[in-house]
Design an enzyme around this catalytic site. Sequence first.
Site, mmCIF file in Angstrom:
data_model
loop_
_atom_site.group_PDB
_atom_site.id
_atom_site.type_symbol
_atom_site.label_atom_id
_atom_site.label_comp_id
_atom_site.label_asym_id
_atom_site.label_seq_id
_atom_site.Cartn_x
_atom_site.Cartn_y
_atom_site.Cartn_z
ATOM 1 N N VAL A 58 30.397 35.829 14.212
ATOM 2 C CA VAL A 58 31.641 35.198 13.771
ATOM 3 C C VAL A 58 31.399 33.942 12.939
ATOM 4 C CG1 VAL A 58 32.932 36.120 15.729
ATOM 5 C CG2 VAL A 58 31.906 33.831 15.897
ATOM 6 N N TYR A 148 29.487 20.372 22.266
ATOM 7 C CA TYR A 148 30.331 21.405 22.874
ATOM 8 C C TYR A 148 31.761 20.910 23.071
ATOM 9 C CZ TYR A 148 31.959 24.879 26.251
ATOM 10 O OH TYR A 148 32.677 25.856 26.891
#
Length: 251
Positions: A58, A148
């Site tokens: 992706v 993150y």
Amino acid sequence: MTQRVALVTGAARGIGLATAQLFLEEGWLVAALDRDADELTKAGQTLGQGASLFTADVSDPHSGAGAIADVLAKFGRIDALVNNAGVADFGPIEETDFARWRAVMATNLDGVFLMSQAAIPALKETRGAILNIASISGLRASTLRVAYGTSKAAVIQLTKQQAAELGEYGIRANCVCPGPVRTKLAMAVHTQDIIDAYHDAIPLNRYGTEREIAEVIVFLCSERASYVTGQIVASDGGFDSTGVGLPALRG
């Protein structure tokens, strides 16, 4: 009635696989996408009929767009895009160099943007739904998650932008923020101290399950949530309500 089609990224394991399974149980057809071809093949054996497998990364604009085209060639429509693919690379802020930062952003943020952009024309036709997976780490800061947590906070804002701009086409965009989930990966890396700390900090006193997160995802993609868009749903056992900074999670 034509069967609805859900495209789930990161579908080879964990929350993605559980979501694909639940969509099938609900009568949807599923396009299960992952960049790990071997794991995806294994997952396909458990998913069975109604699921088709697509290998793509992706974070690659050409790979993601190609996957959307392949899904449309197979099914002719996309009713829901679940942007679940992500990487969890944790480390101290001082040890996070730009290469590490970009590797996290490429999948966790760029991948969500790229897949959504490529799917918009198809979702306009079906008045479909985008469901982005962020994290409790995108709602509040925690240690070891500079890349993150920032990537997931950005996904939350991206979801709101999508809801604001795509609503006029009947496209809904929502975001699920899982808290600690009892995945194989989590159980492999969480020490007993971390497990105990989560137990004490989460009002429900336990980790969530992959299936519990999938239930929220599939609901938000369904007609049962037809007037819900732009929402950020923490599926976290109440963790977001109780504070941060667990000593056991400082690494």
